[in-house]
Design an enzyme around this catalytic site. Structure first.
Site, short mmCIF file in Angstrom:
data_model
loop_
_atom_site.label_atom_id
_atom_site.label_comp_id
_atom_site.label_asym_id
_atom_site.label_seq_id
_atom_site.Cartn_x
_atom_site.Cartn_y
_atom_site.Cartn_z
CB THR A 52 5.34 -1.01 -7.62
OG1 THR A 52 4.61 -2.18 -7.26
CG2 THR A 52 5.16 0.06 -6.56
CG HIS A 66 0.98 1.34 -10.52
ND1 HIS A 66 -0.24 1.55 -11.11
CD2 HIS A 66 1.15 -0.01 -10.49
CE1 HIS A 66 -0.80 0.39 -11.42
NE2 HIS A 66 0.04 -0.57 -11.06
#
Length: 341
Positions: free
Chosen positions: A40, A43
């Site tokens: 994450t 990202h």
């Protein structure tokens, strides 16, 4: 205090100074020792479509950590100064039906540490005491710092009975590799993991899987025949979010097979639903960790001999955070640890 923040709406992450967080009546103040970089966080670094829609700027990011309690809100019980803790990164509301029914991991009002509120890539973090988990003395800081993703693996793997079963894991990222290791540790017969990244498949081999299969070079059906599997896999753990991998899983599941899905596929993914229907497959979506059953199981698995050490491949000082993100973005790493000491 020193912190890693998303300061601009573009690719990158930056070291900055931010105020120390204030401790509320029901909070703990945690001095961070070690953090780990999550997919994450990559990202968010890359500033992809999801990040642009989700992450407020500026924002201190990060949600995988271990640290020491240095401040306690006046309403908090059960913790003391000096306790070593990690914590559940999903902050739940406490008043929806699922929260009130004890199914807090299914809270419809969840907010995320390092996603919707300030994260752990900082010298200090404040979280609700409810979310903190004491780390047993015989579990290292390195392992404690990856309890969040390990929890995803444990929640996924232990969704179904695995003893004596044949298990297919699609996706050899760190969570997939840890899920495969859990399956083998608790008594699955054959644990087969698939990917096209040879580096990560080698990590899976070090973790003791039955076979790590590069599907770009080798047929999964041939591997099944080699293992004497005549009816298909009993349990599937879909960790990749890749449509071809999920379709292969549907093809190779036994009738009555059970699939746990943690990987997030594209919203327009198409599959042959007749395989789900006529095989009588059961598909369960997985999000986060069960609070806090998964956390107790994580500690118990490590204390009972599960060795996760091969999955931690890189360690850096926080001042070298860019090297850590470069390693994660390369695809040639397992878990990457950043030390704040």
């Amino acid at each position: 205090m020193k912190a890693l923040s998303k300061l601009k709406a573009e690719e990158g992450i930056w070291m900055t100074d931010v105020p120390e967080p204030e401790v509320g009546h029901n909070d703990l103040l945690i001095k961070i020792r070690k953090t780990a970089i999550c997919g994450t966080d990559v990202h968010i670094y890359n500033w992809d479509d999801w990040s642009q829609k989700t992450i407020p700027v500026p924002m201190v990011v990060g949600h995988e950590y271990v640290g020491e309690v240095v401040g306690i809100g006046q309403e908090v019980k059960g913790f003391k100064i000096g306790d070593r803790v990690s914590g559940e990164g999903h902050i739940t509301c406490g008043h929806c039906r699922n929260c009130r029914g004890g199914r807090t991991h299914l809270c419809r009002n969840t907010t995320g540490v390092g996603v919707n509120r300030p994260g752990c890539f900082a010298e200090y973090l404040v979280i609700p005491a409810f979310n903190a988990f004491k780390i047993p003395d015989n579990i290292s800081d390195d392992l404690a710092s990856i309890f969040d993703p390990f929890g995803n693996a444990v929640h996924t793997a232990l969704s179904f009975d695995l003893v004596g079963e044949d298990v297919l894991v699609s996706g050899a990222g760190p969570i997939g590799v840890m899920a495969a290791a859990v399956a083998k540790h608790v008594g699955a017969r054959h644990v087969v993991i698939t990917d096209v990244n040879e580096y990560r498949l080698e990590l899976a081999r070090k973790m003791g899987v039955t076979r790590a299969v590069n599907v770009a070079k080798e047929s999964l059906n041939d591997v099944m025949a080699e293992l004497g599997m005549t009816e298909g896999f009993d349990v599937g753990l879909e960790m990749s979010g890749a449509p071809p991998a999920f379709r292969t899983m549907l093809d190779t599941m036994n009738h009555g097979g059970r699939i746990a899905m943690l990987g997030i596929p594209p919203s327009d993914m198409s599959i042959d639903w007749t395989k789900v229907i006529f095989k009588g497959l059961f598909i369960k979506g997985i999000y986060g960790r069960e609070m806090f059953e998964t956390w107790y199981k994580m500690a118990a698995l490590i204390q009972s001999g599960l060795d996760l050490s091969p999955i931690i491949t890189h360690r850096f000082s926080i001042d070298d955070f860019q090297k850590g993100f470069d390693a994660m973005r390369s695809g040639q790493s397992g878990k990457v640890i950043l030390s704040w000491d």
